[in-house]
Design a protein around this motif. Structure first.
Motif, PDB file in Angstrom:
ATOM      1  N   ILE A   1       1.818  -1.016   5.457  1.00 22.77           N
ATOM      2  CA  ILE A   1       2.673   0.177   5.405  1.00 22.77           C
ATOM      3  C   ILE A   1       1.884   1.339   4.832  1.00 22.77           C
ATOM      4  O   ILE A   1       1.017   1.167   3.971  1.00 22.77           O
ATOM      5  N   LEU A   2       2.198   2.517   5.295  1.00 24.48           N
ATOM      6  CA  LEU A   2       1.512   3.720   4.869  1.00 24.48           C
ATOM      7  C   LEU A   2       2.413   4.524   3.940  1.00 24.48           C
ATOM      8  O   LEU A   2       3.571   4.782   4.262  1.00 24.48           O
ATOM      9  N   ARG A   3       1.911   4.881   2.769  1.00 26.27           N
ATOM     10  CA  ARG A   3       2.630   5.776   1.862  1.00 26.27           C
ATOM     11  C   ARG A   3       2.165   7.208   2.126  1.00 26.27           C
ATOM     12  O   ARG A   3       0.966   7.480   2.157  1.00 26.27           O
ATOM     13  N   VAL A   4       3.124   8.105   2.316  1.00 29.01           N
ATOM     14  CA  VAL A   4       2.806   9.514   2.536  1.00 29.01           C
ATOM     15  C   VAL A   4       2.748  10.200   1.176  1.00 29.01           C
ATOM     16  O   VAL A   4       3.706  10.138   0.398  1.00 29.01           O
ATOM     17  N   LEU A   5       1.628  10.857   0.897  1.00 32.19           N
ATOM     18  CA  LEU A   5       1.392  11.522  -0.381  1.00 32.19           C
ATOM     19  C   LEU A   5       1.359  13.036  -0.182  1.00 32.19           C
ATOM     20  O   LEU A   5       1.213  13.518   0.948  1.00 32.19           O
ATOM     21  N   PRO A   6       1.482  13.814  -1.262  1.00 35.43           N
ATOM     22  CA  PRO A   6       1.445  15.279  -1.127  1.00 35.43           C
ATOM     23  C   PRO A   6       0.136  15.771  -0.529  1.00 35.43           C
ATOM     24  O   PRO A   6      -0.888  15.094  -0.567  1.00 35.43           O
ATOM     25  N   LYS A   7       0.197  16.969   0.026  1.00 33.14           N
ATOM     26  CA  LYS A   7      -0.977  17.679   0.568  1.00 33.14           C
ATOM     27  C   LYS A   7      -1.643  16.920   1.707  1.00 33.14           C
ATOM     28  O   LYS A   7      -2.853  16.934   1.870  1.00 33.14           O
ATOM     29  N   GLY A   8      -0.823  16.240   2.499  1.00 32.26           N
ATOM     30  CA  GLY A   8      -1.347  15.581   3.690  1.00 32.26           C
ATOM     31  C   GLY A   8      -2.160  14.339   3.437  1.00 32.26           C
ATOM     32  O   GLY A   8      -2.885  13.877   4.322  1.00 32.26           O
ATOM     33  N   LYS A   9      -2.056  13.754   2.257  1.00 28.26           N
ATOM     34  CA  LYS A   9      -2.820  12.550   1.941  1.00 28.26           C
ATOM     35  C   LYS A   9      -1.968  11.303   2.182  1.00 28.26           C
ATOM     36  O   LYS A   9      -0.751  11.373   2.268  1.00 28.26           O
ATOM     37  N   PHE A  10      -2.651  10.153   2.278  1.00 29.96           N
ATOM     38  CA  PHE A  10      -1.971   8.900   2.574  1.00 29.96           C
ATOM     39  C   PHE A  10      -2.641   7.759   1.820  1.00 29.96           C
ATOM     40  O   PHE A  10      -3.800   7.854   1.435  1.00 29.96           O
ATOM     41  N   SER A  11      -1.909   6.674   1.642  1.00 27.98           N
ATOM     42  CA  SER A  11      -2.516   5.454   1.095  1.00 27.98           C
ATOM     43  C   SER A  11      -1.881   4.254   1.780  1.00 27.98           C
ATOM     44  O   SER A  11      -0.720   4.314   2.211  1.00 27.98           O
ATOM     45  N   TRP A  12      -2.644   3.163   1.895  1.00 28.27           N
ATOM     46  CA  TRP A  12      -2.164   1.952   2.548  1.00 28.27           C
ATOM     47  C   TRP A  12      -1.632   0.965   1.514  1.00 28.27           C
ATOM     48  O   TRP A  12      -2.173   0.853   0.420  1.00 28.27           O
ATOM     49  N   ILE A  13      -0.612   0.225   1.908  1.00 30.96           N
ATOM     50  CA  ILE A  13       0.031  -0.709   0.986  1.00 30.96           C
ATOM     51  C   ILE A  13       0.108  -2.091   1.623  1.00 30.96           C
ATOM     52  O   ILE A  13       0.597  -2.233   2.754  1.00 30.96           O
ATOM     53  N   ASN A  14      -0.353  -3.094   0.887  1.00 32.73           N
ATOM     54  CA  ASN A  14      -0.298  -4.475   1.361  1.00 32.73           C
ATOM     55  C   ASN A  14       0.914  -5.196   0.789  1.00 32.73           C
ATOM     56  O   ASN A  14       0.772  -6.107  -0.027  1.00 32.73           O
ATOM     57  N   LYS A  15       2.082  -4.758   1.191  1.00 30.50           N
ATOM     58  CA  LYS A  15       3.324  -5.406   0.776  1.00 30.50           C
ATOM     59  C   LYS A  15       4.266  -5.432   1.968  1.00 30.50           C
ATOM     60  O   LYS A  15       4.157  -4.611   2.878  1.00 30.50           O
ATOM     61  N   SER A  16       5.200  -6.372   1.939  1.00 33.18           N
ATOM     62  CA  SER A  16       6.251  -6.354   2.959  1.00 33.18           C
ATOM     63  C   SER A  16       7.226  -5.237   2.622  1.00 33.18           C
ATOM     64  O   SER A  16       7.291  -4.755   1.485  1.00 33.18           O
ATOM     65  N   LEU A  17       8.005  -4.827   3.611  1.00 33.22           N
ATOM     66  CA  LEU A  17       8.980  -3.773   3.377  1.00 33.22           C
ATOM     67  C   LEU A  17      10.034  -4.234   2.369  1.00 33.22           C
ATOM     68  O   LEU A  17      10.499  -3.451   1.538  1.00 33.22           O
TER      69      LEU A  17
ATOM     70  N   ILE B   1       0.998  -7.203  12.294  1.00 36.67           N
ATOM     71  CA  ILE B   1       1.273  -7.533  10.896  1.00 36.67           C
ATOM     72  C   ILE B   1       2.657  -7.057  10.459  1.00 36.67           C
ATOM     73  O   ILE B   1       3.241  -7.576   9.507  1.00 36.67           O
ATOM     74  N   ASN B   2       3.208  -6.074  11.186  1.00 31.81           N
ATOM     75  CA  ASN B   2       4.519  -5.515  10.822  1.00 31.81           C
ATOM     76  C   ASN B   2       5.666  -6.068  11.661  1.00 31.81           C
ATOM     77  O   ASN B   2       6.816  -5.644  11.490  1.00 31.81           O
ATOM     78  N   LYS B   3       5.365  -6.990  12.553  1.00 31.32           N
ATOM     79  CA  LYS B   3       6.382  -7.484  13.487  1.00 31.32           C
ATOM     80  C   LYS B   3       7.598  -8.081  12.769  1.00 31.32           C
ATOM     81  O   LYS B   3       8.745  -7.794  13.106  1.00 31.32           O
ATOM     82  N   LYS B   4       7.340  -8.877  11.737  1.00 33.38           N
ATOM     83  CA  LYS B   4       8.447  -9.518  11.022  1.00 33.38           C
ATOM     84  C   LYS B   4       9.296  -8.490  10.284  1.00 33.38           C
ATOM     85  O   LYS B   4      10.531  -8.536  10.319  1.00 33.38           O
ATOM     86  N   ASP B   5       8.628  -7.563   9.593  1.00 38.29           N
ATOM     87  CA  ASP B   5       9.365  -6.510   8.885  1.00 38.29           C
ATOM     88  C   ASP B   5      10.270  -5.734   9.827  1.00 38.29           C
ATOM     89  O   ASP B   5      11.449  -5.499   9.531  1.00 38.29           O
ATOM     90  N   CYS B   6       9.729  -5.319  10.950  1.00 45.01           N
ATOM     91  CA  CYS B   6      10.498  -4.488  11.877  1.00 45.01           C
ATOM     92  C   CYS B   6      11.663  -5.264  12.480  1.00 45.01           C
ATOM     93  O   CYS B   6      12.741  -4.712  12.698  1.00 45.01           O
ATOM     94  N   ALA B   7      11.464  -6.560  12.698  1.00 46.48           N
ATOM     95  CA  ALA B   7      12.561  -7.386  13.199  1.00 46.48           C
ATOM     96  C   ALA B   7      13.639  -7.544  12.130  1.00 46.48           C
ATOM     97  O   ALA B   7      14.842  -7.458  12.418  1.00 46.48           O
ATOM     98  N   ASN B   8      13.219  -7.777  10.883  1.00 45.37           N
ATOM     99  CA  ASN B   8      14.179  -7.931   9.787  1.00 45.37           C
ATOM    100  C   ASN B   8      15.033  -6.683   9.608  1.00 45.37           C
ATOM    101  O   ASN B   8      16.209  -6.765   9.242  1.00 45.37           O
ATOM    102  N   TYR B   9      14.438  -5.537   9.865  1.00 43.08           N
ATOM    103  CA  TYR B   9      15.158  -4.270   9.679  1.00 43.08           C
ATOM    104  C   TYR B   9      15.715  -3.725  10.999  1.00 43.08           C
ATOM    105  O   TYR B   9      16.081  -2.558  11.102  1.00 43.08           O
TER     106      TYR B   9
END
Length: 281
Positions: A32-48, A103-111
């Motif tokens: 999952i991608l976290r959206v940060l201020p000023k157009g920055k981003f960070s990646w997260i290794n967690k389930s939704l 990698i996100n298939k399960k999360d998207c199905a759950n939601y």
């Protein structure tokens, strides 16, 4: 005019353009991608599920289904909108999940992902109800695809209904008729707060108090409290004329002081507060 289908936002590869290639390589195992201020981003290794249930603040999640970028399809519009939501620190986190990544298939199905869209989740959200045989709860509040202004209003409407319990946290609940200087400081429950602001929102349909709170979010030592009945200012020894823009501040260990904003708007109220603090505190 572009069709709604073409206005569906394709962000992930836009991020490829913005991020260094080494970051993209590191993100291959991320979800999952976290959206940060000023157009920055960070990646997260967690389930939704983990991300939302552990978050002390509310969240907006954009569910995407594209791996490719077509710059003519308006991807930048949603990117700009998501970035604008980062202006609400201490209240809201913003995430993007690409449902075409395996990698996100399960999360998207759950939601119950079906098509790209925005959803709002309150703090510490749990998808399943552990007290009811782990049955699924609701999938979040759908934010309809409209203009940026209308989408932001929908997010704020959901956001202001959430009560944060941590000491010193922003509080959208109006003060009570029985509140005093002492009770407001007691409810703030944190020595980190150095000033309490009283913002009038007694006019029908007004959002001035809410907007003042939002405009001052980055000032973590200030707590804004909304006054939805102008007579309550009397509890603090304050008297205003009918035409006055009613705004006051209570520095710690001092009496309530009237401020004089130029207009009845959150921006003007916040500016008057900052001017006072810069000049007198």
């Amino acid at each position: 005019m572009k069709s709604p289908e073409k206005m569906q936002i394709v962000i992930l590869m836009a991020i490829v353009i913005l991020l260094p290639k080494c970051w993209i390589a590191q993100a291959e195992g991320a979800q999952i991608l976290r959206v940060l201020p000023k157009g920055k981003f960070s990646w997260i290794n967690k389930s939704l599920d983990e991300l939302l249930s552990q978050s002390p603040v509310s969240a907006v999640v954009y569910f995407s289904q594209s791996k490719l970028i077509d710059e003519e399809n308006g991807g930048a519009l949603m990117a700009d909108f998501l970035n604008s939501l980062t202006n609400f620190p201490r209240l809201l986190d913003v995430f993007l999940i690409n449902c075409k990544r395996p990698i996100n298939k399960k999360d998207c199905a759950n939601y119950e992902f079906k098509e790209p869209g925005l959803r709002f989740y309150p703090s510490k959200f749990k998808r399943i109800d552990e007290r009811n045989n782990n049955r699924p709860t609701y999938k979040g509040i759908e934010i309809q695809k409209e203009s940026s202004r209308k989408m932001q209003n929908s997010v704020l409407k959901a956001l202001v209904s959430i009560k944060l319990k941590s000491p010193g946290a922003p509080n959208f609940e109006p003060i009570l008729s029985t509140d005093t200087v002492a009770s407001l400081w007691r409810k703030a429950a944190c020595k980190c707060i150095t000033s309490i602001v009283l913002a009038d929102q007694s006019e029908r349909g007004s959002t001035v108090g809410r907007d003042t709170l939002l405009a001052l979010l980055k000032r973590e030592k200030i707590m804004v409290r909304i006054v939805d009945n102008a007579t309550f200012f009397g509890n603090f020894g304050l008297r205003f004329l009918r035409k006055d823009h009613k705004l006051a501040i209570i520095p710690r260990s001092r009496r309530a002081i009237k401020l004089y904003p130029k207009s009845a708007s959150g921006t003007s109220f916040a500016s008057a507060v900052i001017t006072f603090l810069n000049e007198y505190v």
